[in-house]
Design a protein around this motif. Structure first.
Motif, PDB file in Angstrom:
ATOM      1  N   ALA A  77       0.903  -1.383   0.035  1.00 34.49           N
ATOM      2  CA  ALA A  77      -0.248  -0.082   0.047  1.00 34.49           C
ATOM      3  C   ALA A  77       0.989   1.220   0.036  1.00 34.49           C
ATOM      4  CB  ALA A  77      -0.873   0.131   1.219  1.00 34.49           C
ATOM      5  N   TYR A 106       5.886   7.244   5.753  1.00 33.76           N
ATOM      6  CA  TYR A 106       4.722   6.830   6.464  1.00 33.76           C
ATOM      7  C   TYR A 106       4.560   7.060   7.856  1.00 33.76           C
ATOM      8  CZ  TYR A 106       3.035   5.908   1.843  1.00 33.76           C
ATOM      9  OH  TYR A 106       2.432   5.995   0.316  1.00 33.76           O
ATOM     10  N   TYR A 116      -3.693   6.002   1.862  1.00 35.76           N
ATOM     11  CA  TYR A 116      -4.207   4.728   1.776  1.00 35.76           C
ATOM     12  C   TYR A 116      -5.751   4.946   1.505  1.00 35.76           C
ATOM     13  CZ  TYR A 116       0.263   3.059   4.098  1.00 35.76           C
ATOM     14  OH  TYR A 116       1.275   2.761   4.532  1.00 35.76           O
ATOM     15  N   TYR A 133      -1.957  -6.839   2.360  1.00 31.06           N
ATOM     16  CA  TYR A 133      -1.017  -5.624   2.159  1.00 31.06           C
ATOM     17  C   TYR A 133       0.061  -5.732   3.022  1.00 31.06           C
ATOM     18  CZ  TYR A 133      -5.346  -2.772   0.544  1.00 31.06           C
ATOM     19  OH  TYR A 133      -6.329  -2.348  -0.024  1.00 31.06           O
ATOM     20  N   GLY A 135       2.147  -2.921   4.664  1.00 32.32           N
ATOM     21  CA  GLY A 135       2.261  -1.460   5.171  1.00 32.32           C
ATOM     22  C   GLY A 135       3.625  -1.141   5.227  1.00 32.32           C
ATOM     23  N   LEU A 145      -3.431   2.730   7.598  1.00 34.51           N
ATOM     24  CA  LEU A 145      -3.785   1.532   6.633  1.00 34.51           C
ATOM     25  C   LEU A 145      -5.348   0.538   7.254  1.00 34.51           C
ATOM     26  CD1 LEU A 145      -3.878   0.220   3.935  1.00 34.51           C
ATOM     27  CD2 LEU A 145      -1.926  -1.109   4.548  1.00 34.51           C
ATOM     28  N   SER A 148      -8.481   2.651   6.981  1.00 31.24           N
ATOM     29  CA  SER A 148      -8.792   2.999   5.653  1.00 31.24           C
ATOM     30  C   SER A 148      -9.660   1.840   5.288  1.00 31.24           C
ATOM     31  CB  SER A 148      -7.660   3.282   4.755  1.00 31.24           C
ATOM     32  OG  SER A 148      -6.939   4.548   4.998  1.00 31.24           O
TER      33      SER A 148
END
Ligand code: XAN
Ligand code: ZN
Length: 445
Positions: A77, A106, A116, A133, A135, A145, A148
């Motif tokens: 992501a 991030y 995200y 995913y 991260g 994330l 989201s």
């Protein structure tokens, strides 16, 4: 929407690697789960006996069909701002030059939340109902994330990336920090008590993690019964580096095996250059593989011998692997997997090519199996959760034209032609509706 819905029309679902069930019929969904599946004549009987009163009925039109949601077994992501960029270097240089500097950003949670939200919506728009995913190294960033994914109601596994070996970007943690933060991450995801989202333990790969860290991570995975995701044998330079830094191991797979991370809740991306012995080891341990054909090509890593991996009994799903991969779409991943496998056959590997039927399986039920989710999703079966796509093959303004010519005679042939057209030519414009656990989640971007 009524809690019970009947979807009636053409339905396509894989039952095995080579078998697809395509039929005209219906699916009843109650509280997000598939309660009943039947034929059109069975539906007509229910209609006549007034047993459909109170149901919300979704009647598909000719040209539409229903299929299971797509499963992306491997994507990054935080790398989406780089999608389509910087594909001019091999893996280890690409990571240092383009990827680690971006992923470092991030720890800024506002930046993370903005990216995200776009990523999750992009994937849903492309019909990815389940995503696994990676991260970033940042605990707080990766929790964004998770937020989201929850906000957009996607089904997902999410991993806070673990790295404790030095790199030039200074993008790593100490072993102590990693172990502490990974456990906090796992607990926070579990505390969210969202039945669509689960944490995944995510040692980046053996270039970034030493044996001590990976052994600790395997214990955390065991303690919380989590999936483990990582990368294996993607690129020859990477393999050489791993063997040089782990002189006691005979192979890349042995490095992971010594850290206890190879088991039936482990999914490894790539597996391009595995020896037959390594494939046998992964198969014995129950490890799954995420086949990432786009990034294997774009980063010039190699032509993954997908047929040999399947033949060794390993579960395989597909991964978009953004941003080594240049597309967020599993439809694209299906085509890339077919292309690479056909190229291998053209080079003389007998039976290497996979068919569109097999690609459909890998994108749905195969992916669900690889992520240990096949009891819930991946195909239409009574008791499974309703993760589905409503496809309109000849959508106005879409990529597929309807011609007044067909050699199909049976209903199944018509259905197979529609599915094939979608697999070879379709895109997000054809994906009219996306359902996850019975809830419609596709919204325009
Ligand atoms: O394609 C890849 N993308 C990555 O981010 C990565 N990290 C380790 N190995 C990797 N391979
Ligand atoms: Zn990857």
């Amino acid at each position: 929407m009524a809690s019970e819905t009947i979807y009636s029309g053409l339905i396509a679902t894989s039952t095995s690697l080579t078998q697809i069930n395509i039929f005209n019929g219906f699916i009843t969904v109650e509280n997000g789960k598939i309660k009943q599946i039947g034929t059109t004549s069975e539906l007509n009987q229910l209609r006549h006996s007034n047993r459909l009163n109170g149901y919300n009925i979704v009647q598909l039109h000719p040209g539409q069909f229903l299929m299971p949601g797509l499963v992306d077994c491997h994507t990054h992501a935080p790398q989406f701002p780089n999608i389509g960029l910087g594909l001019d270097r091999p893996l280890l240089e690409w990571l240092d030059k383009y990827t680690f500097p971006l992923e470092k950003k991030y720890s800024d949670t506002q930046f993370a939340a903005e990216v995200y939200n776009k990523v999750v919506r992009r994937l849903l728009n492309n019909g990815t109902t389940t995503a696994c995913y990676f991260g970033s190294l940042s605990l707080e960033g990766t929790l964004e994330l998770v937020q989201s994914v929850i906000a957009h109601r996607q089904r997902a596994l999410v991993g806070k990336v673990s790295m404790n070996r030095h790199n030039d970007a200074g993008y790593y943690n100490t072993t102590e920090t990693e172990i502490k933060e990974v456990e906090i991450f796992v607990r926070k995801v579990l505390e969210a008590k969202n039945d669509l989202v689960q944490p995944a333990i995510t040692p980046r790969f053996a270039v970034s993690c030493d044996e001590e860290l990976m052994t600790y991570l395997s214990k955390i995975a065991q303690k919380y019964d989590c999936m483990i995701q990582s990368h294996i044998s993607e690129n020859k330079g990477e393999i050489q580096y791993v063997l040089e830094t782990n002189p006691d191991s005979q192979s890349y797979s042995e490095v992971y095996d010594k850290s206890n991370i190879l088991n039936n809740k482990c999914i490894m991306a790539h597996a391009v250059h595995l020896s037959s012995q390594e494939m046998a080891l992964l198969s014995r341990r129950g490890v799954s593989v995420a086949h990432c054909a786009a990034s294997n090509t774009r980063l010039m890593s190699g032509l993954c011998p997908l047929r040999r991996i399947l033949a060794s009994g390993i579960n395989v799903g597909l991964g978009t692997d953004v941003s080594g991969g240049d597309s967020a779409s599993i439809l694209d991943a299906m085509r890339r997997a077919m292309d690479v496998s056909q190229h291998l056959q053209l080079q003389g590997q007998a039976d290497a090519a996979i068919s569109w039927r097999e690609a459909f399986y890998l994108a749905t039920l195969g992916g669900a199996k690889a992520l240990s989710l096949a009891d819930k999703i991946g195909s239409f079966e009574v008791g499974k959760e309703f993760d589905a796509l409503l496809i309109n093959v000849y959508k106005d303004g879409g990529p597929i034209d309807c011609h007044d010519y067909s050699v199909d005679t049976t209903e199944t042939e018509v259905g197979e032609s529609m599915l094939q057209k979608f697999i070879y030519l379709g895109d997000d414009r054809n994906i009219e509706k996306v359902y996850i656990k019975g809830v419609e989640v596709k919204h325009s971007l």
